[in-house]
Design a protein around this motif. Structure first.
Motif, short mmCIF file in Angstrom:
data_model
loop_
_atom_site.label_atom_id
_atom_site.label_comp_id
_atom_site.label_asym_id
_atom_site.label_seq_id
_atom_site.Cartn_x
_atom_site.Cartn_y
_atom_site.Cartn_z
N UNK A 64 -59.70 42.93 78.95
CA UNK A 64 -60.89 43.11 78.11
C UNK A 64 -62.15 42.93 78.93
N UNK A 65 -61.98 43.03 80.25
CA UNK A 65 -63.14 42.92 81.13
C UNK A 65 -63.07 41.77 82.09
N UNK A 207 -64.89 57.44 83.35
CA UNK A 207 -64.69 57.74 81.93
C UNK A 207 -63.26 58.07 81.57
N UNK B 33 -64.82 60.39 77.74
CA UNK B 33 -65.63 59.44 78.50
C UNK B 33 -66.91 59.04 77.80
N UNK B 35 -68.70 57.53 74.64
CA UNK B 35 -68.14 56.54 73.70
C UNK B 35 -68.97 56.39 72.43
N UNK B 36 -68.25 56.03 71.38
CA UNK B 36 -68.88 55.65 70.12
C UNK B 36 -69.11 54.14 70.11
N UNK B 37 -70.36 53.72 69.87
CA UNK B 37 -70.61 52.29 69.82
C UNK B 37 -71.32 51.84 68.56
N UNK B 45 -74.02 53.84 74.24
CA UNK B 45 -72.67 54.12 74.76
C UNK B 45 -72.36 55.61 74.77
N UNK B 94 -68.27 47.34 86.12
CA UNK B 94 -67.71 47.21 84.76
C UNK B 94 -66.90 45.95 84.55
N UNK B 95 -67.00 45.44 83.34
CA UNK B 95 -66.03 44.44 82.91
C UNK B 95 -65.11 45.14 81.90
N UNK B 96 -65.43 45.08 80.61
CA UNK B 96 -64.56 45.84 79.69
C UNK B 96 -64.71 47.33 79.94
N UNK B 97 -65.90 47.76 80.37
CA UNK B 97 -66.10 49.13 80.82
C UNK B 97 -66.52 50.12 79.77
N UNK B 98 -66.50 49.70 78.52
CA UNK B 98 -66.69 50.65 77.42
C UNK B 98 -68.07 51.31 77.46
N UNK B 99 -69.10 50.55 77.78
CA UNK B 99 -70.47 51.08 77.74
C UNK B 99 -70.88 51.76 79.04
N UNK B 101 -70.07 54.30 81.00
CA UNK B 101 -70.37 55.72 81.22
C UNK B 101 -71.76 56.05 80.64
N UNK B 132 -72.22 44.43 76.04
CA UNK B 132 -71.84 43.16 75.42
C UNK B 132 -71.29 42.19 76.47
N UNK B 133 -70.66 42.72 77.52
CA UNK B 133 -70.19 41.86 78.61
C UNK B 133 -71.36 41.38 79.46
#
Lengths: 713, 155
Positions: A64-65, A207, B33, B35-37, B45, B94-99, B101, B132-133
């Motif tokens: 989770x990071x 991505x 790649x 993302x929906x945030x 995102x 990146x940590x969780x990486x979601x944001x 891109x 958030x990270x």
């Protein structure tokens, strides 16, 4: 992959890192993973080596990071003497073999992954290496002792022979798994402790990393759910004609926890949900309000609670000394991961496949099977990357998993359930709201003679399967951690607890109980320092004699931050130190006010988390903890009015933004102690350090989070 | 039917014209790649480029992108984009990486406008992208690094 029966025997390893308990891990009988295209050498559940030399590490943790994929791959690769450039990883299927060595279920939490899994992963790598050496020695007819390993190959230096692991994999796969394989001495480590780029970075930058929200299945429908406005609500009457009239909407189903709109894509599902008319029974939570709860908690704080810790006679100390008193309050908090909760389910007549960013595989798997009405063996849970977790994806109630399975049951098609940001913020399972009342007695020399701390709030454990393990004599250890085990040497201490029952679902949230206790303890200690005209560092130093690791980070952060020198004009420094998750973190923040609002310029942190596996990860976790905790201290609150959550998106559940992020200096205490937590321990000391700095700057003491502008003026 | 150019390729999609571009990219074109945030242009995102501007695709109706050039993270191949990706990797951002891109897509516009952005430029450009990270320290570092790489100043 074929396995002979002898290699299914249990392989026992001593997991000293997990409290000396014996754990067993066995070669899983080809766990849920499909048969690889070519024979692979799989000596245990944690590593596979292909004929082309590729090494796949099986990660039993949620990524989770926190960088755990890389850290666990490093320790396994270290013992395997693998070629790091040939290392890949995949997430483990759900299997008892992947259980947490301490908690007995497959899960990620409590900042325990490195602590719990380093030794088993080293052992797994060492066993694989030993078997590859045996295979090579037999092939060459030479003694094993004359063989050496490095860079993913076995060599026999005397004859100049060399064979890559891939070449040896088939032969090694036919050997019995040896017992009692020795681990490398630390002096021979090449990877552990060396800054190593993360294995998941490239995919996340390009991505291509797959989060559960990115999983697509043929014929899949998207589900959005209208949840009741209160935590005790149920749909009474549903009028769905308008929703069903939206092109693309396929069905509307009541699944108990809400009313789901199924559609061919997110947007029609959203439009359909917008047009759904539901009359709700609101239930008992309809009268809840944060303001009323605050008053109730304040009143409870004046009464004695259940004793969580007692030493000496605090009443006598408070009667004799100069007494300081204060009340501290913190709100409910949402985890708000950037990837809102979602889950993909493919439910068939006799099978169920689930894709989720789960932190709680064993629990989620069992809950999904129950919801699907299938035996566990028919249910497959695929763990994807998590777009943030912070504890939210480790829910004993498996709320979002169960909801998705129920929807899939009604849908008769594969389903991707997505919660919108608003759904995610309002769905509950928050860090509890807390009220603390503290009192301290001091003698004329400024020594603290008594400390009383009354804590009021909900238990996150009560009513969950964890109750027998974590609630003792009515005390939820997570409610009082960081307070009942106060590190400071004070002769008379009483910590007591009122556990409230409120129909708001609560859950662990990054740093759990420490997220509120450190704020209280470290702020109040600063209040005492100010009232007794002592330097906050000197007071802490005096109270921490003999606590060498805590004292170590305190002194290091103080020295690196220039604590003893004046802060730049217009700025003030605040200090806090806190032990949590077996690690120790001290923080100094340098703060000013800009247009009446805090501006944190610089954060200096010192950490002692034992031996460091990947130094860059330790630094990253602490950098992130500073920002995460500043978001909370400055902006975050989930509040209730008429039983309904008032916040709806990032405009009213604010996150720290880039321009608000301070420079962060992290200093790691060199250590050969076992690795301990790093994902959470950075969070607790940040809020008190901020408020301690603001007190020095403004003379105003912040006793309630998040900080309000009027508290500073 | 709506025609747009995505990552240099002309595509025709048959969707409600009010559908946000984000869902067309993700569901019709399988470009995951982006993302929906938040669904409300509050987190960044979902940032993509439309005719060279950074756009929050979660609120942009696909009809507004008709006939325009859309670039997603998968199509960010310009030299400064490559430099950003390389810098992000070098600094292990990146940590969780979601944001991330979305962060990179916002940073790419900045680098197009400023060859050597200052900290203040970065503050001004990146405030719409939440992490958030809180990887912000490294995001800042990586933008400076990417600017140096793009100027040919590797090392």
């Amino acid at each position: 992959m074929t396995l002979d029966v002898s290699r299914r025997e249990f392989l026992r390893v001593s997991a000293t890192a997990a409290g000396g308990m014996l754990i067993a891990f066995r070669v899983p009988a080809a766990p849920a993973t499909p048969t690889p295209p070519e024979p692979e050498f799989a000596p245990n559940a944690f590593v596979r080596i292909a004929a082309d030399g590729r090494v796949t590490v099986i990660i039993n943790k949620a990524e989770m990071g926190q960088g755990i994929c890389t850290s666990l791959s490093m320790v396994l690769a270290e013992e395997l003497d693998a070629d790091w450039s040939r290392i890949g990883f995949e997430f483990a299927p759900v299997d008892p073999v992947y259980a947490h060595p301490g908690f007995g279920i497959q899960m990620t939490g409590g900042s325990t992954s490195t602590m719990g899994m380093t030794e088993p992963m080293r052992q797994a790598g060492a066993v694989a290496r030993a078997m590859l050496v045996t295979a090579a020695a037999r092939r060459w007819g030479v003694p094993e002792a004359d063989c050496a390993t490095a860079g993913g190959a076995v060599a026999h230096p005397r004859s100049g022979r060399r064979a890559g692991y891939g070449e040896l994999a088939a032969a090694a796969a036919r050997l019995p798994v040896p017992d009692g394989v020795p681990l490398k001495p630390a002096a021979q480590w090449k990877l552990i402790g060396r800054p190593t780029p993360r294995l998941d970075t490239r995919a996340k930058v390009e991505g291509s990393a797959v989060f559960s929200i990115d999983v697509n299945l043929p014929g899949m429908l998207t589900a959005l759910v209208a949840h009741p406005p209160t935590f005790t609500g149920r749909a009474r009457r549903i009028r769905d004609a308008a929703a069903r009239a939206v092109p693309g909407v396929v069905d509307v189903v009541d699944v108990g926890s809400g009313v789901a709109v199924l559609a061919k894509g997110f947007w029609p599902a959203k439009l359909g949900r917008d047009r759904l008319e539901v009359e709700w029974d609101l239930g008992e939570a309809a009268t809840l309000s944060s303001e009323a709860l605050r008053q109730h908690y304040r009143e409870l704080a004046g009464r004695p609670g259940l004793v969580a810790h007692k030493a000496g006679d605090v009443d006598a100390a408070l009667a004799a000394g100069r007494v300081l008193r204060a009340d501290y309050e913190v709100p409910y908090l949402a985890h708000a991961p950037m990837e809102p909760l979602n889950c993909v389910v493919d439910l068939r007549a006799d099978s169920c496949e689930i894709w989720a960013g789960s932190q709680f595989q064993t629990v989620d798997h069992a809950a999904a099977a129950a919801a699907a009405g299938l035996p566990g063996a028919k249910v497959k849970l695929h763990t994807t990357f998590l777009g943030g977790g912070f504890g939210r994806r480790a829910n004993p109630a498996s709320d979002y998993i169960v909801e998705a399975v129920k929807i899939a049951k009604a849908a008769k098609a594969p389903v991707k359930m997505i919660w919108t940001r608003t759904d995610d913020l309002r769905a509950g399972y928050y860090r509890p709201m807390w009220h603390s009342r503290v009192a301290a007695a001091c003698d004329e020399a400024g020594a603290i003679t008594g400390w009383r701390h009354t804590i009021v709030g909900q238990s996150i454990i009560a009513g969950t399967p964890f109750e027998p393990m974590m609630i003792k004599d009515g005390i939820d250890s997570t409610s009082v951690e960081g307070a009942a085990d106060l590190a400071y040497a004070i002769p008379n201490v009483l910590v007591d607890l009122h556990t409230t029952k409120v129909p708001v679902p609560t859950l662990w949230w990054r740093s759990v109980g420490h997220s509120h206790t450190a704020f209280v303890v470290e702020s109040f200690l600063d209040e005492i320092a100010a009232a007794t005209r002592q330097d906050p560092l000197a007071l802490r130093r005096r109270l921490l004699q003999g606590k060498d690791r805590l004292l170590g980070v305190l002194e290091l952060a103080a020295a690196k931050s220039g604590w003893s020198t004046p802060a730049p004009a217009g700025r003030a420094r605040g200090l806090a130190v806190h032990p949590s998750f077996n690690s120790f973190v001290a923080v100094v923040l340098e703060v000013s006010l800009e247009r009446g609002w805090p501006r944190v310029h610089r954060a200096t942190l010192a950490v002692d988390c034992g031996r460091t596996i990947n130094p860059g990860t330790v630094t990253a976790q602490l950098e992130g903890a500073v920002g995460f905790a500043l978001s909370t201290a400055l902006y975050s609150a989930i509040t209730l009015a008429d039983g309904q959550v008032e916040q709806s998106n990032f405009h009213d559940y604010r996150m720290l933004r880039l321009h608000e992020m301070p420079a962060v200096d992290v200093h790691v205490v060199p250590s050969e102690a076992q690795p301990t937590g790093i994902g959470e321990p950075g969070v607790p000391p940040v809020a008190p350090a901020l408020c301690n700095a603001l007190f020095r700057l403004t003379g105003r003491r912040i006793r309630r989070l998040p900080i309000r502008r009027e508290d500073l003026a | 039917m709506i025609t747009l150019e995505v990552n240099g390729r002309s595509v025709v999609v048959d969707v409600d014209p009010g559908t946000p571009l984000l869902w067309v990219l993700r569901e019709n074109l399988q470009l995951m790649g982006t993302k929906y945030g938040c669904g409300a242009a509050q987190c960044g995102s979902c940032t993509v480029h439309v005719d060279g501007n950074a756009v929050r695709s979660c609120v942009l109706p696909v009809s507004a992108a008709a006939g325009k050039k859309v670039t997603t993270i998968e199509g960010l191949t310009e030299p400064s984009g490559a430099a950003l990706k390389q810098a992000w990797i070098e600094l292990d951002v990146p940590q969780c990486g979601y944001c991330q891109t979305g962060q990179i897509m916002s940073a790419a516009i900045l680098l197009r406008q400023k060859r050597q952005p200052s900290d203040a430029d970065i503050d001004a450009c990146m405030g719409g992208n939440v992490c958030r990270c809180a990887t912000y320290v490294r995001i800042r570092g990586a933008i400076h690094r990417a600017a140096a790489l793009a100027r040919g100043g590797a090392r």
